[in-house]
Each structure stands twice: as structure tokens, then as C-alpha cells.
Design a protein around this motif. Structure first.
Motif, PDB file in Angstrom:
ATOM      1  N   TYR A 154       0.860  -1.192   0.000  1.00 13.94           N
ATOM      2  CA  TYR A 154       0.000   0.000   0.000  1.00 13.94           C
ATOM      3  C   TYR A 154       0.891   1.234   0.000  1.00 13.94           C
ATOM      4  CZ  TYR A 154      -3.263   3.633   1.423  1.00 13.94           C
ATOM      5  OH  TYR A 154      -4.003   4.789   1.463  1.00 13.94           O
ATOM      6  N   LYS A 268       1.873   2.308  10.217  1.00 17.23           N
ATOM      7  CA  LYS A 268       1.282   2.158   8.893  1.00 17.23           C
ATOM      8  C   LYS A 268       1.612   3.386   8.065  1.00 17.23           C
ATOM      9  CE  LYS A 268      -3.182   4.171  10.247  1.00 17.23           C
ATOM     10  NZ  LYS A 268      -2.621   4.729  11.494  1.00 17.23           N
ATOM     11  N   THR A 306       1.235  -5.297   2.932  1.00 21.56           N
ATOM     12  CA  THR A 306      -0.056  -5.654   3.525  1.00 21.56           C
ATOM     13  C   THR A 306      -0.160  -7.147   3.821  1.00 21.56           C
ATOM     14  OG1 THR A 306      -1.050  -5.918   1.322  1.00 21.56           O
ATOM     15  CG2 THR A 306      -1.214  -3.749   2.354  1.00 21.56           C
TER      16      THR A 306
END
Length: 358
Positions: A154, A268, A306
Motif C-alpha cells: 500500500y 502504517k 499488507t
């Protein structure tokens, strides 16, 4: 901007003439498929009522990077040619072969974004690259090309631009993505080709291959709209008074799995990190002998894997080295203020695509 490439009275591609204030959908033949059917490049041309520059917005140059298709679908419904100065060419699936097969590459196993300028008599990738060059790039004075991370990765929405170009910095600031990354151009890429023809390109990286996500789509649609307003193609508040200062970088680092096993992320994409901050852990099948992964630099996580199941050495976190982290997200009054507050330091480093990281 070079307004000579757009004509308020008519805009033509091949034998199709688009009247001012109208929209036309085109299917330009590229090559012949195995079954004898013609493969075509699909375009929508929105030709403004008033004169102005011609720009293009493209997606799925890598066939599995489809988030740009969703962005272009929304733009196609919101841009009104009767309120437009200039011309916008939308190309929602440039690599239609990979798009249909859910793969990055073309059937000849080539990467379209390493095949420019291409040729009419070359490989399938060369033919498609040449078709896009002649019918789109050469008719425009600006391009916005939309990509995403590779499968099982991502990317935080980020604009990538050629280093050392003040005009591209200005446009990237107007776009307003969270991060701007300056890097040298890659051989055979669309950006390198366009730069040789004085057609600057903003490259938006956002989201994950074969997936849509709302953040990427919203940032993409609003960013393109702000750029159109900034260069005078639409009458709208360009939003510059409400955009946070994008973080700017010209260096980045990958953090890799120190062992094979199963990962648990603590950070993240979008998180601000400092050197030594815990990013995640990776342990064995029973969680045994877990090992920490820490940030090697101060910066912003701009991409992450991911898939939790990893081999030793897999690249798991992509961190952009950012100067003036304390200013990231601040509100700005002008583009000039944003540029001054977010200057990166040092020379730009090459930036690999995620599937090229070894």
C-alpha cells in the motif's frame, strides 16, 4: 503553460473533431489480438468552450494499478466542458491488456512504463507506447499519471516529480497530496519521454494494486481539480488556503524483515516516525523469537506491505526522509510559503518501483 496546443474552435485526434464545449469518447486502434480483434486505447476528450491548455490524466499504465481508473471515472462526471478553458484528455486504462488480465505487464511480458517512446512496428508494448505518445502526450502541455503500489503493498498518496523543476514543485503543491517526492527520471518511462518534449508530468502514487480505497480516490479527484483551478482551466477556489503543507522528500529507505515468519505492524502508511521508533515485529509460526523492526531515519511511512507472511529480507516499510517534520500538515496561505517551509535537503536519489526492490 503553452496554450497553442489547445484550440477553442476545434480539437482533433486522428479523424475525430471535437467541437468546443463538448465531450467525445474515442477508441484508437493499437494492435490486433490473437483472435483477430482490434485492441484499442480508450479516451474521453472534454474540449472546453474557452481556449486554454490541453492536459491529460492517465491510469493503469501498469494494468493492475486500477485506483486511477476510479479517480478518472469521477473526473469524467464532474468536469463540465461548458465551464472549461482548454482540453482534458482522460485515459482510464492505458494498458488495457494488463487491465483485463489483472496484471502489471503486457502479454509480451514488457513493462509499458519502460517502453517509451515506442514504435509503430515494434513489440506490443512499443506499439501501445507510441500510440499514447502520438495521440495524447504530443497534444498536451501537462500530464497527471496515476499509479499504485504493487500487489500486497500500500502506498500513502504521494506525488512524484522530476527533481530540480520549480514549475513541477508548484503544481505538486497545488495538488496537495500528503507527500511530494523528487527523484531522477527512469529510462524509458513516460515521465522521461514527456520531459524531453517539454510536457511536465505529475505522477500520483496511491493505494494498492487491484484495489480501490476511498482516501486515494478522494485525494486524487481533489488534487486534479486543484491543479485545473491553479492553471486557470476551471473557475473554482483552488483550495490553496486550506491545504496542509505537503511533506517533501528526495531520499527514502526500505526496512526489511530480519527473519522469515509472521509480522505484526505497529505503524502504517502516513505515520510520522523518528529514528529508533518501533515499526513492527516478526516472529515464527508460534510467535517465537520475535524480532523488532525500527525506523532507521526520521520521516513519514509512505508505503507498507499488507501481507503479514514474509520471508527474511522482504521489504516491509518504505520511509521518506523528511526535513521540517514539525511543519507537516500545517495550514498555509500561499504556495510560496509551502515551498519555503518544506524544502528537502541534499541531492535526489533514484526511487525504484516496489516490484523492483531487491
Amino acid at each position: 503553460m503553452d496554450e497553442g496546443r489547445s484550440n477553442a474552435e476545434a480539437f482533433a485526434i486522428q479523424d475525430i473533431v471535437i467541437a468546443p464545449g463538448t465531450t467525445a469518447d474515442l477508441a484508437i486502434p493499437v494492435s490486433q489480438q490473437v483472435g483477430g480483434f482490434s485492441a484499442k486505447l480508450s479516451l474521453r476528450v472534454l474540449h472546453g468552450k474557452e481556449p486554454g491548455p490541453a492536459i491529460f490524466v492517465s491510469a493503469a499504465v501498469h494494468g493492475d494499478e486500477i485506483v486511477g481508473t476510479a479517480i478518472i471515472q469521477q473526473l469524467a462526471q464532474t468536469i463540465d466542458p461548458l465551464r472549461l478553458a482548454g482540453t482534458v484528455i482522460l485515459a482510464p486504462a492505458v494498458n488495457i491488456f494488463g487491465f483485463l488480465a489483472h496484471t502489471r505487464y503486457l502479454p509480451d511480458r514488457r513493462d509499458l512504463n519502460r517502453s517509451f517512446p515506442g514504435s509503430k512496428r515494434g513489440s506490443l508494448a512499443a506499439q501501445l507506447a507510441n500510440c499514447f505518445l502520438e495521440n495524447v502526450i504530443e497534444r498536451c502541455s501537462l500530464g497527471i499519471d496515476i499509479h499504485s503500489a504493487a500487489v500486497h503493498r500500500y502506498n500513502l498518496p504521494q506525488v512524484r516529480i522530476a527533481s530540480g523543476d520549480p514549475y513541477l514543485v508548484e503544481l505538486a503543491m497545488a495538488f496537495g497530496a500528503p507527500v511530494i517526492i523528487e527523484s531522477p527520471l527512469r529510462d524509458g518511462s513516460m515521465r522521461e519521454l514527456a520531459a524531453e518534449r517539454d510536457t511536465p508530468i505529475l505522477l500520483l502514487e496511491a493505494g494498492e494494486a487491484l484495489r480501490f480505497d476511498r482516501l486515494s480516490i478522494d485525494i486524487g479527484v481533489s488534487g486534479v481539480t486543484r491543479v485545473l483551478a491553479h492553471i486557470g482551466m476551471i473557475e473554482a477556489d483552488d483550495g490553496l488556503t486550506s491545504v496542509g503543507i505537503p511533506a517533501r522528500a528526495n531520499k527514502s529507505s526500505w526496512v526489511r524483515a530480519p527473519r522469515g515468519g509472521v509480522t505484526h505492524r505497529h505503524r502504517k502508511s502516513g505515520d510520522v516516525v523518528h529514528k529508533g521508533d518501533l515499526l513492527g515485529t516478526v516472529g515464527g509460526l508460534f510467535g517465537e523469537e520475535a524480532m523488532d523492526m525500527v525506523s532507521p531515519i526520521d520521516g513519514i511511512v509512505i508505503g507498507h506491505a499488507t501481507l503479514p507472511v514474509v520471508n527474511q529480507g522482504d521489504a516491509l516499510f518504505h520511509i521518506a526522509e523528511v526535513a521540517n517534520l514539525e511543519h507537516a500538515g500545517d495550514r498555509i496561505g500561499t504556495i510560496t510559503e509551502a515551498i519555503l517551509a518544506s524544502q528537502p535537503k541534499g541531492p535526489a536519489q533514484p526511487l525504484l518501483d516496489e516490484d523492483e526492490v531487491i
